[in-house]
Design an enzyme around this catalytic site. Structure first.
Site, PDB file in Angstrom:
ATOM      1  N   ASP A 267       0.871  -1.169   0.000  1.00 37.59           N
ATOM      2  CA  ASP A 267       0.000   0.000   0.000  1.00 37.59           C
ATOM      3  C   ASP A 267       0.919   1.234   0.000  1.00 37.59           C
ATOM      4  O   ASP A 267       2.134   1.132   0.256  1.00 37.59           O
ATOM      5  CB  ASP A 267      -0.956  -0.016   1.206  1.00 37.59           C
ATOM      6  CG  ASP A 267      -2.184   0.869   0.962  1.00 37.59           C
ATOM      7  OD1 ASP A 267      -2.131   1.738   0.061  1.00 37.59           O
ATOM      8  OD2 ASP A 267      -3.196   0.689   1.664  1.00 37.59           O
TER       9      ASP A 267
HETATM   10  C1  BGC Z   1      -5.187   3.143   0.116  1.00 40.11           C
HETATM   11  C2  BGC Z   1      -5.235   2.132  -0.994  1.00 40.11           C
HETATM   12  C3  BGC Z   1      -5.140   2.846  -2.321  1.00 40.11           C
HETATM   13  C4  BGC Z   1      -3.862   3.646  -2.352  1.00 40.11           C
HETATM   14  C5  BGC Z   1      -3.636   4.374  -3.669  1.00 40.11           C
HETATM   15  C6  BGC Z   1      -4.022   4.097  -0.021  1.00 40.11           C
HETATM   16  O1  BGC Z   1      -4.163   5.157   0.860  1.00 40.11           O
HETATM   17  O2  BGC Z   1      -5.144   2.473   1.351  1.00 40.11           O
HETATM   18  O3  BGC Z   1      -6.417   1.384  -0.910  1.00 40.11           O
HETATM   19  O4  BGC Z   1      -5.196   1.923  -3.374  1.00 40.11           O
HETATM   20  O5  BGC Z   1      -3.930   4.622  -1.324  1.00 40.11           O
HETATM   21  O6  BGC Z   1      -4.556   5.365  -3.877  1.00 40.11           O
END
Ligand code: BGC
Length: 716
Positions: A267
């Site tokens: 993530d």
């Molecule tokens: C989230 C993810 C997301 C990523 C990219 C993160 O803050 O937890 O689910 O895909 O950002 O936007």
């Protein structure tokens, strides 16, 4: 040349399909797992070939994200640059990125999709999103998210698939198959146990192996078995280590135990030790860029990309480790045909109208009728209605990376005006006289949930007070709840004449609400979670550190100075209805519950045999009849209860369901097959599923608490 043409044809064929009609039942439907155009071995060989021509610097640049949302491309090696985009309920448009899409459909949120219990519709929903990815040059969808609903306060429940691992698993396999049928990669996230947003980066989840296997892994396993090509790790620690740099989580659980072979990414800003990250089994560290992230003020530059050369020099990691990561990224890209074909296909733009229809159908089937005193709904005759409350003029939606703006938004006011004309009057702040003189009051309430923070189960005091006042002043008040998760309704549920749970409906979902109110659509949604009477009753209660407020301050999400919040999943496998059933705690609304404007009767339960042996299937049949006067769809649920067991088992567990459409007076035979796994628990000694011989009850219900038919069978 001929060879190249054949390969191209394979990819075109692989991602061409015919659109199927929408259908609010899933009686005879079975999804097809996705098989990539090129297999693991073949794609691996080609990837090795490409890798052998790359310099170490190039490989290092591949294994860290590029420009926040890309995997780097290398023209000299004909490696394409790939765009990754959120999320599960449609495309989150990032206008800061050049060439971004002009519009994307805002679908009802995934928990709403889950409330449809319609696996075929899930496939269509996901395929529509996959098509929008193709239209927008998006190679990798950063979804579906599928963390289990453990606490109603989780700010991201709206993005996920409810509390039950079996239901979530069935939806997820269809989701994955739907997205990937378009050639778009689906990303299963967040692996694993990111079950609350409160200080997610400084949360340490302590969870045992059985609980993981029975509750938190099944949806991921289903996604993997359906052919998902990508997985994203979570922000939290699992048993003492951040998931994105944990060998236990990535190499052990995900790769070895669940058998996942393809791309694993972190993530965004969730890894803290480059050596551990490289050794964990992760392939791609996202976003690979520091700028803009205050998180690094304290920790400094810890990205793999910027440290790898030094780490190789000092012997902490080997070039072979980097090769493994790069190889797996390339292998996944090659298997999906991304070296041979363009991602962008504007031809899909013409399907957006179809997608809007899928979104609307999802909204129709998602609305859950929780209460309907004296059959106040549907509103058939012309009645003077007063509309008031929070989300009348603005569309409620979940926030964060999952948010989707949508277009041609239909507000509640517009939809209701369209359905009921001048019988609807919107009053922002009605006086007593107005409230009392209305024949019906439609009261809109709910919550705006978002990533990065949790929100209280209780509505804000002022909102709660208003609902109590209005329902007291007019006994014909219909409360419409828009939320991504459960809320406390105990203070006013007895006073409200009717309650509709309408989730986040998406850009046109208010049309469905109007249809349900008028009776054009008969509600058929059922709760994918239990709604407790008070938060203290729930299995995850106590997850906030003593004295801390749930309300996040700006910057909290990126703040690494908080002490680690250790959350022990003490309830183990008793999540959701498993908890309330076993502990004898009566919730406000049970899992699987939802009313209809008709009634259904269940009869003639038959099982293929009263005794069965391991490895054999048990076939269950019963008759479902629409005993009322209007057409409707029922979600029949099959639960299994182990009568006697050597370990603690929940009172019952969902192991099958069918959504069946029936005309008034019509009957249909419903067939559901159970296999050995449906009777098993995860045996920590055997490290495997184990079905213990003995008696099992088969319970057929209209909800988890409304069991209509029952029989006992014996495993020999
Ligand atoms: C989230 C993810 C997301 C990523 C990219 C993160 O803050 O937890 O689910 O895909 O950002 O936007």
């Amino acid at each position: 040349m001929k060879n190249l043409l054949t390969i191209l044809l394979v990819f075109v064929m692989a991602f061409t399909f015919n659109s199927t009609a929408q259908n609010n039942s899933n009686e005879e439907y079975q999804y097809k797992p996705f098989i990539p155009p090129l297999g693991y071995e073949e794609a691996g060989k080609r990837a090795e070939n490409v890798l052998s021509g790359m310099t170490l610097e190039e490989k290092i640049n591949l294994i860290g994200g590029h420009n926040f949302f890309f995997i780097k491309g290398f023209e000299n090696h004909k490696i394409p640059q790939l765009y990754l985009s959120d999320a599960t309920q449609g495309i989150h448009i990032r206008s800061s990125l050049s060439n971004s899409m002009e519009k994307s459909v805002a679908f009802p949120c995934p928990i709403a999709l889950t409330a449809t219990w319609n696996v075929r519709l899930t496939n269509e929903y996901a395929r529509s999103i996959g098509e929008e990815c193709r239209a927008g040059d998006i190679a990798v969808l950063l979804g579906p998210g599928m963390n289990i609903y453990r606490v109603s306060q989780n700010g991201r429940n709206f993005e996920y698939f409810g509390e039950d691992p079996f239901l979530a698993a069935r939806m997820i396999e269809n989701y994955v198959a739907g997205v990937q049928s378009t050639g778009t990669i689906a990303t299963l996230k967040h692996f694993v146990c990111n079950n609350n947003e409160f200080r997610r980066r400084t949360t340490n989840v302590i969870v045992d192996e059985r609980t993981l296997n029975e509750i938190y892994l099944p949806a991921f396993k289903a996604g993997i078995d359906a052919g998902a090509m990508s997985v994203m790790t979570s922000y939290n620690q699992v048993n003492g280590e951040w998931a994105g740099q944990s060998q236990y989580v990535i190499s052990n659980l995900l790769r070895k135990q669940l058998g996942f072979k393809w791309l694993v990414m972190s993530d965004w800003w969730s890894t803290w030790d480059p050596v551990k990250t490289i050794k964990s089994g992760l392939d791609l560290e996202m976003p690979g860029i520091i700028s803009g992230s205050p998180v690094f003020k304290k920790t400094g530059d810890i990205f793999v990309k910027t440290n790898a050369i030094q780490l190789i020099k000092d012997g902490s990691v080997d070039e072979e480790d980097i090769n493994r990561m790069a190889l797996n990224i390339l292998r996944t890209e090659i298997a999906m045909g991304l070296f041979e074909r363009q991602v962008k296909d504007e031809g899909y733009l013409k399907n957006f109208e179809e997608h809007e229809k899928v979104a609307l159908q999802t909204a129709r089937e998602s609305i859950v009728l929780l209460k309907n005193h004296n059959n106040i709904l549907p509103i058939k005759e012309k009645k003077k209605m007063l509309l008031t409350g929070e989300f009348v003029e603005k569309l409620p939606a979940g926030g964060g990376s999952a948010s989707v703006e949508g277009y041609d938004i239909i507000t509640m006011l517009a939809a209701l005006k369209n359905e009921f004309g001048d019988n609807i009057e919107y009053v922002e702040d009605p006086c007593d006289e107005q409230l009392q003189s209305a024949e019906i009051v439609l009261l809109s309430t709910g919550t705006l949930d978002t990533e990065g923070s949790d929100r209280p189960f209780d509505l804000p005091e002022s909102v709660e007070k208003k609902i109590i006042e209005i329902t007291a002043k007019n006994p014909n008040t219909v409360v419409i709840v828009n939320s991504g998760s459960g809320i406390n309704m105990t203070g006013w549920i007895d006073k409200a004449a009717a309650v509709l749970y309408a989730w986040y409906p998406g850009q046109n979902g208010n049309i469905a609400l109007a249809e349900v109110l008028s009776g054009t659509t008969n509600p058929s949604g059922k709760l994918p979670m239990t709604i407790e009477k008070k938060f203290e009753d729930s299995p995850g209660y106590g997850y906030l550190p003593e004295g801390e407020s749930i309300v996040a301050k700006s910057g909290d999400d990126m703040n690494m100075d908080f002490p680690i919040n250790t959350i022990e999943y003490k309830e183990g496998i008793l999540v959701g209805y498993r908890w309330y059933d076993t502990k004898g705690i009566e919730p406000l609304f049970h899992f699987g519950y939802g009313l209809s404007y008709t009634t259904f009767s269940y009869s003639d339960l038959k099982v293929s045999s009263n005794e069965f042996r391991k490895g054999e299937k048990v076939s269950i049949e019963f008759t479902l009849t629409n005993a009322g006067k209007v057409e409707g769809a029922e979600i029949a649920q099959v639960y299994v209860r182990d009568v006697q067991s050597s370990v603690l088992r929940p009172i019952k567990e969902l192991k099958g369901f069918k959504k069946v459409s029936l005309n008034p007076g019509e009957s249909k035979t419903v067939k559901i097959e159970l296999n050995e796994k449906d009777f098993s628990f995860w045996d920590e000694n055997k490290k495997d599923w184990n079905a213990e011989p003995g008696e099992f009850e088969i319970l057929i219900g209209s909800s988890s608490n409304d069991i209509r038919l029952k029989t006992t069978i014996k495993l020999l």
